[in-house]
Write a protein that holds these residues in place. Sequence first.
Motif, PDB file in Angstrom:
ATOM      1  N   ASP A   9       0.848  -1.195   0.000  1.00 47.89           N
ATOM      2  CA  ASP A   9       0.000   0.000   0.000  1.00 47.89           C
ATOM      3  C   ASP A   9       0.880   1.241   0.000  1.00 47.89           C
ATOM      4  O   ASP A   9       2.065   1.186   0.366  1.00 47.89           O
ATOM      5  CB  ASP A   9      -0.928   0.005   1.229  1.00 47.89           C
ATOM      6  N   HIS A  11       0.325   5.660   0.575  1.00 42.03           N
ATOM      7  CA  HIS A  11      -0.550   6.806   0.813  1.00 42.03           C
ATOM      8  C   HIS A  11       0.245   8.102   0.758  1.00 42.03           C
ATOM      9  O   HIS A  11       1.398   8.153   1.194  1.00 42.03           O
ATOM     10  CB  HIS A  11      -1.241   6.710   2.184  1.00 42.03           C
ATOM     11  N   HIS A  43      -3.404  -1.639   6.060  1.00 43.22           N
ATOM     12  CA  HIS A  43      -3.964  -1.949   4.734  1.00 43.22           C
ATOM     13  C   HIS A  43      -3.131  -3.013   4.013  1.00 43.22           C
ATOM     14  O   HIS A  43      -3.682  -3.927   3.386  1.00 43.22           O
ATOM     15  CB  HIS A  43      -4.041  -0.677   3.879  1.00 43.22           C
TER      16      HIS A  43
HETATM   17 MG    MG Z   1      -4.599   2.109   1.823  1.00 42.49          MG
END
Ligand code: MG
Length: 155
Positions: A9, A11, A43
């Motif tokens: 993941d 961000h 995540h």
């Molecule tokens: Mg995420």
Amino acid sequence: MIRVGLGTDLHRLVEGRRLLLAGVEIPSGRGEDAHSDGDVLAHAVIDAVLGAAALGDIGEFFPDTEAAYKNADSMMLLSRCWKQVQKEGWHLGNLDCVIVLETPKVLPYREKIRASLARALDSEAVFVKAKTAEGIGPLGEGAAIGAEAVCLLEK
Ligand code: MG
């Protein structure tokens, strides 16, 4: 039977958001931008465990278009996924994770982060590492935070 699962993941880091790693808040001027609480490590772990069990992915389970998941507690989402995985008879062989973050240093918080994941997955076979991106690309420039997780499930 054993199955391996991989999750990644990424961000964007922005001002006015909390920086969360497996539910542990890291003091920082910026945090993860997201529909949920943005917990990048949670995540990645969700996708690793769901992938190993071949149950789906985080976007299918918790669509970011649904109001219900606005600022959602990602560790709660992980616990919900893990219950589903356990229902299929799986238990954790081990989980290993890498956080990619330029600053601040994660090491002082590593044990808290590791323990938080261990609690969520009912296993001490959990490890967490962190590294910088050596100043290269959006991660290296501090514009984003990344995480990778690999897990082994057994039944
Ligand atoms: Mg995420």
